[in-house]
Scaffold this active site. Structure first.
Site, PDB file in Angstrom:
ATOM      1  N   HIS A  43       2.833  -2.660  -1.441  1.00 10.94           N
ATOM      2  CA  HIS A  43       2.461  -1.339  -1.998  1.00 10.94           C
ATOM      3  C   HIS A  43       3.218  -0.192  -1.349  1.00 10.94           C
ATOM      4  O   HIS A  43       3.291   0.914  -1.892  1.00 10.94           O
ATOM      5  CB  HIS A  43       0.944  -1.121  -1.936  1.00 10.94           C
ATOM      6  CG  HIS A  43       0.410  -0.673  -0.609  1.00 10.94           C
ATOM      7  ND1 HIS A  43      -0.180  -1.525   0.286  1.00 10.94           N
ATOM      8  CD2 HIS A  43       0.358   0.560  -0.040  1.00 10.94           C
ATOM      9  CE1 HIS A  43      -0.566  -0.841   1.350  1.00 10.94           C
ATOM     10  NE2 HIS A  43      -0.255   0.417   1.191  1.00 10.94           N
ATOM     11  N   ASP A 103      -0.423  -8.410  -1.724  1.00 10.90           N
ATOM     12  CA  ASP A 103       0.234  -7.218  -1.173  1.00 10.90           C
ATOM     13  C   ASP A 103       1.117  -7.598   0.006  1.00 10.90           C
ATOM     14  O   ASP A 103       0.766  -7.385   1.179  1.00 10.90           O
ATOM     15  CB  ASP A 103      -0.842  -6.204  -0.757  1.00 10.90           C
ATOM     16  CG  ASP A 103      -0.239  -4.848  -0.417  1.00 10.90           C
ATOM     17  OD1 ASP A 103      -0.966  -4.033   0.178  1.00 10.90           O
ATOM     18  OD2 ASP A 103       0.945  -4.629  -0.739  1.00 10.90           O
ATOM     19  N   SER A 149      -0.436   1.037   6.765  1.00 16.08           N
ATOM     20  CA  SER A 149      -0.100  -0.024   5.788  1.00 16.08           C
ATOM     21  C   SER A 149       1.154  -0.787   6.187  1.00 16.08           C
ATOM     22  O   SER A 149       2.125  -0.214   6.687  1.00 16.08           O
ATOM     23  CB  SER A 149       0.135   0.608   4.413  1.00 16.08           C
ATOM     24  OG  SER A 149      -1.060   1.117   3.886  1.00 16.08           O
ATOM     25  N   GLY A 164      -1.171   5.139   6.389  1.00 16.98           N
ATOM     26  CA  GLY A 164       0.063   5.159   7.201  1.00 16.98           C
ATOM     27  C   GLY A 164       0.184   3.920   8.063  1.00 16.98           C
ATOM     28  O   GLY A 164       1.271   3.597   8.556  1.00 16.98           O
TER      29      GLY A 164
END
Lengths: 254, 22
Positions: free
Chosen positions: A47, A98, A199, A197
């Site tokens: 993502h 993801d 991620s 942030g």
């Protein structure tokens, strides 16, 4: 990271800082975290890149304790390949599959070199995750509170506990958004968590005495919010996919 | 087959450089 503490990248030497280049000549801006899983490959979250899928948009650093500044011993890389999971999808609340892989190389065509601040992280055994209740580390330059708009300049880390799928699938948690290809982790007091942030960054658990990349920071409702754990891509469910793209000859460590 | 933790090019996955205790 909400809560937790500031740390030096030597404590998380597999941590990769991923920046997105600016078209207008301004310096690249911080985008996401990642983890060095072999000398030439970084694992992160799909993502992070899906809306700007060109590999030329990104630059990757290893060995950074402080973002957007020079860190002695850091290494800078261009992205030679950017691979998203073909079944990645954005659901109503979170993401599925993801995971992304970035093949990195320096301007002279080198891959990462080991040092005090640069190290690979082991991959978990197939379907072999740490047990529920295990303490696992999270790391990143993400926000320290939600809603916030500033990202800390210095790297942070914290500890969260793995929680069961049964707990995470409860209606007042995330219900059917949760499947067996993710892990949920939270602080029993809901005081610390990954946040916007973080991620793409690592969830590191100790499995049979080895620090292992068990999860990739993916999504959550708010940060450190009661009954809303962090949701992580379950790396042990993607080993075949990873291997199909990286192969064993590139120094993957299972 | 789990390969050894010492993979190619001198990396030792999951190992942190422990500070020497002076």
């Amino acid at each position: 990271i909400v809560g937790g503490e500031f740390t030096n990248v030597e404590n998380q030497p597999w941590f990769a800082t991923i920046y997105q280049k600016n078209s207008g000549g301004a310096p690249p801006f911080f985008k996401c975290g990642g983890s060095l899983i072999s000398p030439c490959w970084v694992a992160s979250a799909a993502h992070c890149f899906i809306h700007h899928p060109k590999k030329e948009n990104y630059v990757v650093y290893l060995g950074q304790s402080k973002r957007n500044s020079y860190n002695p011993g850091e290494m800078k890389f261009e992205v030679e390949q950017l691979i998203f999971h073909e079944d990645f999808s954005e659901e109503s609340l979170g993401y599925r599959n993801d995971i992304a892989l970035l093949k990195i190389r320096t301007s002279t065509g080198q891959c990462a070199q080991p040092s005090r601040s640069i190290q690979t992280i082991c991959l978990p055994p197939r379907f072999g995750d740490a047990p529920v209740g295990s303490d696992c580390e999270i790391t990143g330059f993400g926000q320290e509170s939600h809603p916030d708009y500033l990202f800390p300049m210095n790297l942070k880390m914290s500890v969260v506990k793995l929680i069961s799928h049964e707990e995470c699938k409860q209606p007042h948690y995330y219900g059917s958004e949760i499947n067996y290809k993710v892990l949920c982790a939270a602080d029993p007091e809901w005081k610390t968590d990954a946040c916007h942030g973080d991620s793409g960054g690592p969830l590191i658990c100790n499995i049979d005495g080895r620090l292992t990349l068990s999860g990739i920071v993916s999504w959550g409702e708010g940060c450190a919010k009661k009954n809303k754990p962090g949701v992580y891509t379950r790396v042990s469910s993607f080993l075949r996919w990873i291997q199909s793209h990286i192969g064993e000859e590139n120094g993957l460590a299972f | 087959k789990p390969s050894s933790a010492v993979d190619q090019q001198g990396f030792q996955c999951g190992q942190k450089a422990l500070r020497p205790r002076f």
